[in-house]
Design a protein around this motif. Structure first.
Motif, PDB file in Angstrom:
ATOM      1  N   ILE A 180       0.853  -1.193   0.000  1.00 33.96           N
ATOM      2  CA  ILE A 180       0.000   0.000   0.000  1.00 33.96           C
ATOM      3  C   ILE A 180       0.886   1.239   0.000  1.00 33.96           C
ATOM      4  O   ILE A 180       1.767   1.378   0.865  1.00 33.96           O
ATOM      5  N   VAL A 181       0.669   2.126  -0.958  1.00 35.12           N
ATOM      6  CA  VAL A 181       1.430   3.387  -0.980  1.00 35.12           C
ATOM      7  C   VAL A 181       0.693   4.381  -0.083  1.00 35.12           C
ATOM      8  O   VAL A 181      -0.473   4.707  -0.335  1.00 35.12           O
ATOM      9  N   ASN A 182       1.367   4.815   0.963  1.00 36.78           N
ATOM     10  CA  ASN A 182       0.743   5.770   1.888  1.00 36.78           C
ATOM     11  C   ASN A 182       0.985   7.195   1.408  1.00 36.78           C
ATOM     12  O   ASN A 182       1.914   7.860   1.847  1.00 36.78           O
ATOM     13  N   ASP A 183       0.112   7.626   0.480  1.00 37.83           N
ATOM     14  CA  ASP A 183       0.207   8.998  -0.041  1.00 37.83           C
ATOM     15  C   ASP A 183      -0.867   9.794   0.695  1.00 37.83           C
ATOM     16  O   ASP A 183      -0.598  10.390   1.736  1.00 37.83           O
ATOM     17  N   ASP A 184      -2.091   9.755   0.170  1.00 34.17           N
ATOM     18  CA  ASP A 184      -3.194  10.374   0.898  1.00 34.17           C
ATOM     19  C   ASP A 184      -3.603   9.413   2.028  1.00 34.17           C
ATOM     20  O   ASP A 184      -3.879   8.236   1.773  1.00 34.17           O
ATOM     21  N   LEU A 185      -3.657   9.921   3.255  1.00 32.12           N
ATOM     22  CA  LEU A 185      -3.870   9.036   4.404  1.00 32.12           C
ATOM     23  C   LEU A 185      -5.197   8.270   4.339  1.00 32.12           C
ATOM     24  O   LEU A 185      -5.217   7.053   4.527  1.00 32.12           O
ATOM     25  N   GLU A 186      -6.291   8.960   4.063  1.00 33.80           N
ATOM     26  CA  GLU A 186      -7.592   8.261   4.058  1.00 33.80           C
ATOM     27  C   GLU A 186      -7.673   7.217   2.936  1.00 33.80           C
ATOM     28  O   GLU A 186      -8.284   6.177   3.098  1.00 33.80           O
ATOM     29  N   LYS A 187      -7.046   7.537   1.826  1.00 33.60           N
ATOM     30  CA  LYS A 187      -7.055   6.587   0.699  1.00 33.60           C
ATOM     31  C   LYS A 187      -6.250   5.329   1.084  1.00 33.60           C
ATOM     32  O   LYS A 187      -6.683   4.202   0.866  1.00 33.60           O
ATOM     33  N   ALA A 188      -5.088   5.562   1.665  1.00 38.42           N
ATOM     34  CA  ALA A 188      -4.245   4.430   2.091  1.00 38.42           C
ATOM     35  C   ALA A 188      -4.959   3.635   3.189  1.00 38.42           C
ATOM     36  O   ALA A 188      -4.956   2.400   3.198  1.00 38.42           O
ATOM     37  N   TYR A 189      -5.619   4.355   4.104  1.00 34.12           N
ATOM     38  CA  TYR A 189      -6.327   3.677   5.186  1.00 34.12           C
ATOM     39  C   TYR A 189      -7.418   2.756   4.629  1.00 34.12           C
ATOM     40  O   TYR A 189      -7.586   1.626   5.079  1.00 34.12           O
ATOM     41  N   LYS A 190      -8.142   3.259   3.630  1.00 36.88           N
ATOM     42  CA  LYS A 190      -9.237   2.477   3.025  1.00 36.88           C
ATOM     43  C   LYS A 190      -8.683   1.171   2.442  1.00 36.88           C
ATOM     44  O   LYS A 190      -9.254   0.100   2.635  1.00 36.88           O
ATOM     45  N   GLU A 191      -7.561   1.268   1.752  1.00 32.84           N
ATOM     46  CA  GLU A 191      -6.938   0.062   1.162  1.00 32.84           C
ATOM     47  C   GLU A 191      -6.540  -0.923   2.262  1.00 32.84           C
ATOM     48  O   GLU A 191      -6.669  -2.133   2.129  1.00 32.84           O
ATOM     49  N   PHE A 192      -6.001  -0.346   3.327  1.00 31.30           N
ATOM     50  CA  PHE A 192      -5.544  -1.139   4.474  1.00 31.30           C
ATOM     51  C   PHE A 192      -6.736  -1.871   5.106  1.00 31.30           C
ATOM     52  O   PHE A 192      -6.726  -3.089   5.297  1.00 31.30           O
ATOM     53  N   GLU A 193      -7.776  -1.123   5.402  1.00 32.50           N
ATOM     54  CA  GLU A 193      -8.964  -1.694   6.040  1.00 32.50           C
ATOM     55  C   GLU A 193      -9.645  -2.723   5.115  1.00 32.50           C
ATOM     56  O   GLU A 193     -10.049  -3.795   5.562  1.00 32.50           O
ATOM     57  N   ASP A 194      -9.739  -2.384   3.827  1.00 27.76           N
ATOM     58  CA  ASP A 194     -10.363  -3.321   2.873  1.00 27.76           C
ATOM     59  C   ASP A 194      -9.595  -4.640   2.832  1.00 27.76           C
ATOM     60  O   ASP A 194     -10.183  -5.714   2.763  1.00 27.76           O
ATOM     61  N   PHE A 195      -8.266  -4.553   2.873  1.00 23.12           N
ATOM     62  CA  PHE A 195      -7.472  -5.782   2.856  1.00 23.12           C
ATOM     63  C   PHE A 195      -7.713  -6.576   4.142  1.00 23.12           C
ATOM     64  O   PHE A 195      -7.943  -7.794   4.102  1.00 23.12           O
ATOM     65  N   VAL A 196      -7.675  -5.886   5.272  1.00 19.90           N
ATOM     66  CA  VAL A 196      -7.835  -6.578   6.559  1.00 19.90           C
ATOM     67  C   VAL A 196      -9.192  -7.277   6.632  1.00 19.90           C
ATOM     68  O   VAL A 196      -9.298  -8.397   7.124  1.00 19.90           O
ATOM     69  N   TYR A 197     -10.235  -6.632   6.098  1.00 19.92           N
ATOM     70  CA  TYR A 197     -11.600  -7.180   6.164  1.00 19.92           C
ATOM     71  C   TYR A 197     -12.039  -7.923   4.903  1.00 19.92           C
ATOM     72  O   TYR A 197     -13.218  -8.191   4.715  1.00 19.92           O
ATOM     73  N   LYS A 198     -11.080  -8.227   4.044  1.00 16.92           N
ATOM     74  CA  LYS A 198     -11.383  -8.930   2.796  1.00 16.92           C
ATOM     75  C   LYS A 198     -12.099 -10.258   3.091  1.00 16.92           C
ATOM     76  O   LYS A 198     -11.677 -11.008   3.977  1.00 16.92           O
ATOM     77  N   PRO A 199     -13.172 -10.590   2.340  1.00 12.95           N
ATOM     78  CA  PRO A 199     -13.803 -11.898   2.546  1.00 12.95           C
ATOM     79  C   PRO A 199     -12.823 -13.026   2.249  1.00 12.95           C
ATOM     80  O   PRO A 199     -11.903 -12.846   1.434  1.00 12.95           O
ATOM     81  N   LEU A 200     -13.033 -14.168   2.880  1.00 14.83           N
ATOM     82  CA  LEU A 200     -12.080 -15.276   2.742  1.00 14.83           C
ATOM     83  C   LEU A 200     -11.920 -15.758   1.299  1.00 14.83           C
ATOM     84  O   LEU A 200     -10.849 -16.184   0.902  1.00 14.83           O
ATOM     85  N   ASP A 201     -12.986 -15.659   0.504  1.00 13.70           N
ATOM     86  CA  ASP A 201     -12.905 -16.198  -0.860  1.00 13.70           C
ATOM     87  C   ASP A 201     -12.496 -15.151  -1.893  1.00 13.70           C
ATOM     88  O   ASP A 201     -12.498 -15.419  -3.079  1.00 13.70           O
ATOM     89  N   ALA A 202     -12.166 -13.917  -1.449  1.00 13.35           N
ATOM     90  CA  ALA A 202     -11.844 -12.865  -2.445  1.00 13.35           C
ATOM     91  C   ALA A 202     -10.397 -12.980  -2.907  1.00 13.35           C
ATOM     92  O   ALA A 202      -9.547 -13.490  -2.207  1.00 13.35           O
TER      93      ALA A 202
END
Ligand code: ADP
Ligand code: 5GP
Length: 195
Positions: free
Chosen positions: A173-195
């Motif tokens: 994850i490239v931490n440029d804009d904080l909220e954008k990077a955070y969203k990627e981070f959170e989406d990855f952490v909460y990714k469904p098991l089959d995604a």
């Protein structure tokens, strides 16, 4: 109520010093209370203003650290910028018992050791938009002396090089804009098991 991620394996976060690892996972902890537990590492470095023993790190003298190595107390440990850092077996046990997802913030030698251990983890690498931005964040944080900044920037190049090894991290994850990077981070952490 805490909503645990579908994939509850420990999460290993790495990336150059000053890139924003702590900023990102502290946001995750705030926005998902009682869900995650930071693996509290041992370190021989001195506490920064506001850092608490047992919360941010277990701050220990070198002899204590070496004693723990000799008793095989670490899952992984490494030298970084003139100090020693390590994840104790005890910390992992304590944090896992809480029924939360454990998050480790460790540098690349530790990442390699966790990969060789029997811990099944997910790996996230946080990358800076540029080395110039990294340097200005590290300086802007105001926690390091010049000597430490120079060492951390030199090590940043090794971390970035290692991150290019195919298959080492599950996401970069490239931490440029904080909220954008955070969203990627959170989406990855909460990714469904089959995604
Ligand atoms: P790390 O834990 O990787 O060493 P920190 O989370 O302490 O890094 O962040 C280093 C500095 O950069 C802090 O002062 C933090 O507020 C700032 N920072 C983090 N993310 C961003 C961002 N996306 N944009 C601008 N500044 C940031
Ligand atoms: P800092 O001094 O900025 O808190 O941390 C410096 C570096 O040490 C960061 O890259 C951080 O990820 C890493 N680090 C912190 N704890 C550990 C640990 O237990 N093991 C390893 N290998 N690295 C750690």
């Amino acid at each position: 109520m805490a909503t645990l991620p579908p994939d509850n394996r420990p999460i290993v976060v790495s990336g150059p010093s000053g890139v924003g690892k702590g900023t990102l996972y502290n946001l995750l902890f705030q926005r998902h209370p009682e869900t995650f537990a930071l693996s509290v590492s041992h370190t021989t470095r001195s506490p920064r203003d506001g850092e608490q023993d047992g919360v941010h790190y277990h701050f220990v003298p070198m002899e204590h650290f070496e004693d723990l190595i000799s008793r095989d107390g670490f899952v992984e440990h490494a030298k970084f910028s003139g100090n020693r850092y390590g994840t104790s077996k005890m910390t992992i046990e304590e944090q896992t018992k809480k029924g939360r997802v454990v998050l480790l913030d460790i540098e690349m030698e530790g990442v390699k050791q966790i990969k060789q251990s029997d811990i099944a983890a997910r790996y996230i690498f946080i990358s800076p938009p540029s080395l110039e931005t990294l340097e200005s964040r590290l300086r802007g944080r105001g926690t390091e002396k010049e000597e430490s900044i120079v060492k951390r920037l030199a090590q940043a190049k090794n971390e970035l090089e290692y991150s290019k090894t195919p298959g080492v991290h599950d996401i970069v994850i490239v931490n440029d804009d904080l909220e954008k990077a955070y969203k990627e981070f959170e989406d990855f952490v909460y990714k469904p098991l089959d995604a």
